[in-house]
Design an enzyme around this catalytic site. Sequence first.
Site, mmCIF file in Angstrom:
data_model
loop_
_atom_site.group_PDB
_atom_site.id
_atom_site.type_symbol
_atom_site.label_atom_id
_atom_site.label_comp_id
_atom_site.label_asym_id
_atom_site.label_seq_id
_atom_site.Cartn_x
_atom_site.Cartn_y
_atom_site.Cartn_z
ATOM 1 N N ASP A 152 -27.276 -12.335 21.970
ATOM 2 C CA ASP A 152 -26.235 -11.316 22.132
ATOM 3 C C ASP A 152 -26.466 -10.453 23.372
ATOM 4 O O ASP A 152 -27.569 -10.379 23.899
ATOM 5 C CB ASP A 152 -26.203 -10.410 20.886
ATOM 6 C CG ASP A 152 -27.541 -9.719 20.649
ATOM 7 O OD1 ASP A 152 -28.588 -10.387 20.835
ATOM 8 O OD2 ASP A 152 -27.562 -8.529 20.310
ATOM 9 N N GLU A 153 -25.423 -9.799 23.784
ATOM 10 C CA GLU A 153 -25.456 -8.736 24.792
ATOM 11 C C GLU A 153 -26.433 -9.039 25.921
ATOM 12 O O GLU A 153 -27.431 -8.344 26.101
ATOM 13 C CB GLU A 153 -25.816 -7.407 24.113
ATOM 14 C CG GLU A 153 -24.768 -6.996 23.094
ATOM 15 C CD GLU A 153 -25.132 -5.715 22.364
ATOM 16 O OE1 GLU A 153 -24.214 -4.942 22.054
ATOM 17 O OE2 GLU A 153 -26.313 -5.493 22.062
ATOM 18 N N ASP A 205 -36.873 -6.629 20.060
ATOM 19 C CA ASP A 205 -35.742 -6.096 20.824
ATOM 20 C C ASP A 205 -36.303 -5.327 22.018
ATOM 21 O O ASP A 205 -37.522 -5.326 22.248
ATOM 22 C CB ASP A 205 -34.856 -5.198 19.933
ATOM 23 C CG ASP A 205 -33.389 -5.281 20.347
ATOM 24 O OD1 ASP A 205 -33.086 -4.992 21.521
ATOM 25 O OD2 ASP A 205 -32.544 -5.655 19.510
ATOM 26 N N HIS A 263 -32.204 -8.432 25.426
ATOM 27 C CA HIS A 263 -32.904 -7.599 24.427
ATOM 28 C C HIS A 263 -34.405 -7.879 24.435
ATOM 29 O O HIS A 263 -35.027 -7.974 23.367
ATOM 30 C CB HIS A 263 -32.316 -7.829 23.027
ATOM 31 C CG HIS A 263 -30.972 -7.184 22.842
ATOM 32 N ND1 HIS A 263 -30.816 -5.862 22.489
ATOM 33 C CD2 HIS A 263 -29.713 -7.666 23.001
ATOM 34 C CE1 HIS A 263 -29.519 -5.569 22.410
ATOM 35 N NE2 HIS A 263 -28.831 -6.644 22.721
ATOM 36 N N TRP A 277 -28.827 -2.043 11.502
ATOM 37 C CA TRP A 277 -29.477 -1.713 12.783
ATOM 38 C C TRP A 277 -30.071 -0.317 12.641
ATOM 39 O O TRP A 277 -29.490 0.553 11.992
ATOM 40 C CB TRP A 277 -28.447 -1.736 13.918
ATOM 41 C CG TRP A 277 -27.759 -3.057 14.073
ATOM 42 C CD1 TRP A 277 -26.461 -3.341 13.778
ATOM 43 C CD2 TRP A 277 -28.326 -4.281 14.583
ATOM 44 N NE1 TRP A 277 -26.185 -4.661 14.064
ATOM 45 C CE2 TRP A 277 -27.303 -5.262 14.554
ATOM 46 C CE3 TRP A 277 -29.591 -4.638 15.058
ATOM 47 C CZ2 TRP A 277 -27.496 -6.574 14.983
ATOM 48 C CZ3 TRP A 277 -29.785 -5.942 15.483
ATOM 49 C CH2 TRP A 277 -28.760 -6.890 15.447
ATOM 50 N N TYR A 299 -21.358 -3.702 9.563
ATOM 51 C CA TYR A 299 -22.399 -2.935 10.274
ATOM 52 C C TYR A 299 -22.632 -1.635 9.510
ATOM 53 O O TYR A 299 -21.893 -0.677 9.636
ATOM 54 C CB TYR A 299 -21.970 -2.674 11.723
ATOM 55 C CG TYR A 299 -22.388 -3.756 12.692
ATOM 56 C CD1 TYR A 299 -22.406 -5.094 12.290
ATOM 57 C CD2 TYR A 299 -22.784 -3.460 13.995
ATOM 58 C CE1 TYR A 299 -22.800 -6.088 13.168
ATOM 59 C CE2 TYR A 299 -23.176 -4.449 14.879
ATOM 60 C CZ TYR A 299 -23.173 -5.773 14.461
ATOM 61 O OH TYR A 299 -23.558 -6.760 15.330
ATOM 62 N N PHE A 300 -23.702 -1.638 8.734
ATOM 63 C CA PHE A 300 -23.938 -0.486 7.868
ATOM 64 C C PHE A 300 -24.691 0.631 8.602
ATOM 65 O O PHE A 300 -25.052 1.639 7.990
ATOM 66 C CB PHE A 300 -24.669 -0.906 6.587
ATOM 67 C CG PHE A 300 -23.842 -1.791 5.672
ATOM 68 C CD1 PHE A 300 -22.507 -2.071 5.950
ATOM 69 C CD2 PHE A 300 -24.401 -2.332 4.520
ATOM 70 C CE1 PHE A 300 -21.746 -2.887 5.117
ATOM 71 C CE2 PHE A 300 -23.652 -3.137 3.671
ATOM 72 C CZ PHE A 300 -22.321 -3.421 3.967
HETATM 73 C C1 ACM Z 1 -25.243 -7.106 18.133
HETATM 74 O O1 ACM Z 1 -24.689 -6.172 17.546
HETATM 75 N N1 ACM Z 1 -25.622 -6.973 19.388
HETATM 76 C C2 ACM Z 1 -25.484 -8.376 17.494
#
Ligand code: ACM
Length: 496
Positions: free
Chosen positions: A280-281, A146, A217, A424, A373-374
Amino acid sequence: MLIPFPARLTRRAGSCVPTGILAGPGTRGPARLLAAYTGLPLVHNGPSIRLALRPGFGPEEYTLEVTPGHALLTASTEAGLLAGVQTVRQLSPRLPCLTIRDAPRLPWRGVLLDVARHFMPLEFLREFVDLLALHKYNVLHLHLTDDQGWRIEIDGWPRLTGIGAWRAESMVGPAGSGVFDGVPHGGFYTRRELRDLVAFAAERGVRIVPEIDLPGHVRAALAAYPSLGNRPSVPQPVWTEWGISPDILGVHDGVFAFCRDVLTQVAEVFPAPYLHIGGDECPTTQWETSTAAQATAARLGVAPAELHPWFLGRLHDIVAGLGRQAVCWDETGHAAGRLPAELVVTAWRDAAHGALAVARGHRVVMAPHTSTYFDYRQSEEPGEPPREPVTTLADVYRFDPLAGGLPVSDGTGPGVLGTQAQLWTEHAPTPDHVRHLAFPRLCALAERAWSPPGRGYADFHRRLTGHLGRLRALGALPKERVRFAGAVPVSEKTMP
Ligand code: ACM
């Protein structure tokens, strides 16, 4: 007190305390694992737990028959036996007399662990994999790269780990806080260490799906090799902030050679049929002004922003050429309309996006952030992480990955492959922080992924009480109350 609860269980009076394990032909691996869990010897006399392979069961299906004299665990595959081994592990040492016939509701039962934002020691990864197996999870999605760190050694690209695995400090609190801890952070895994982890996981029926997050990322990779970006003359350090960086990969040939080389080596380490390419993003602003990106976009006859699905399509082709199936994040369900249908989609924003991707022909891993999403706070207690909304144990238990009547994918056709939790680690610098975020919410999602629906939250909660004792004994829970730096006290947050 089994978690996840089996598909069918009939309890009878009496119990069996086995004194040994009997491994039928082809069952040595699961039998050895059960011996390690229970401390029982692999012997042939006395009340025993017998493991047998027989045809006629589904890919992860098993039966367990316990009588006062012995226990018999039967399946058609090693995966089925391994699932049964975890059931016996939870019932041990005194096995109640019963008959269980059990099989998973969903084929993909995953947990993402982000080792990029915070490096986690290998011993913890092993412990964590074993706890996933205990809950019949079969996928560890390892988020290896990342903006804030590159964690896998790649031959021929030494600066990825020499430079990209280390950052000067870390942001404290939420993205944009402007507060830093002043403490360097980093670490990486050698390919040999990861191969050992893969083998350890395979012995437990867990496969590791590696993620190399592309084409956004990537600040850690760009810090190592600025020429991979759109602005090679403006070198950037490994990112110390959280959030979405505008720095993304360029679209020139050298970038695709890099991607091919990295993905090839990653596929050599991880034999799983799936390989996650991120996606993503990814703000495309730098492509709007890069001459190389503009030229590619013009050649393709698309706007620079449209290079994003095109880029993922190229990565998909690379992964397909390696004999693997590519998985990517999907944020809107829209990208799905412009991507090869064979791409597996991790739907992380709304469940509706996942449904849209299924409708467009994809296999989908349901991972809507509000339920899975923990890293989000699990209560209003002070010291919880600065991530909203509150996602309680009950919220997770109420989540249904097949809500709205979505079909389960058979593995090749469109549908829901399964679900996964996301850990995350922006705000989770240590294993204890991860343990706090993971448990007991992972127990709830495990039941959603494995068990047929219908048992209520109260029933789950009753079983959880005993299960937490087991987790504590295994060292799965934090030793003391964990606090997350940068957490916003609730009283402050609600003040005008
Ligand atoms: C993410 O939460 N960017 C996959």
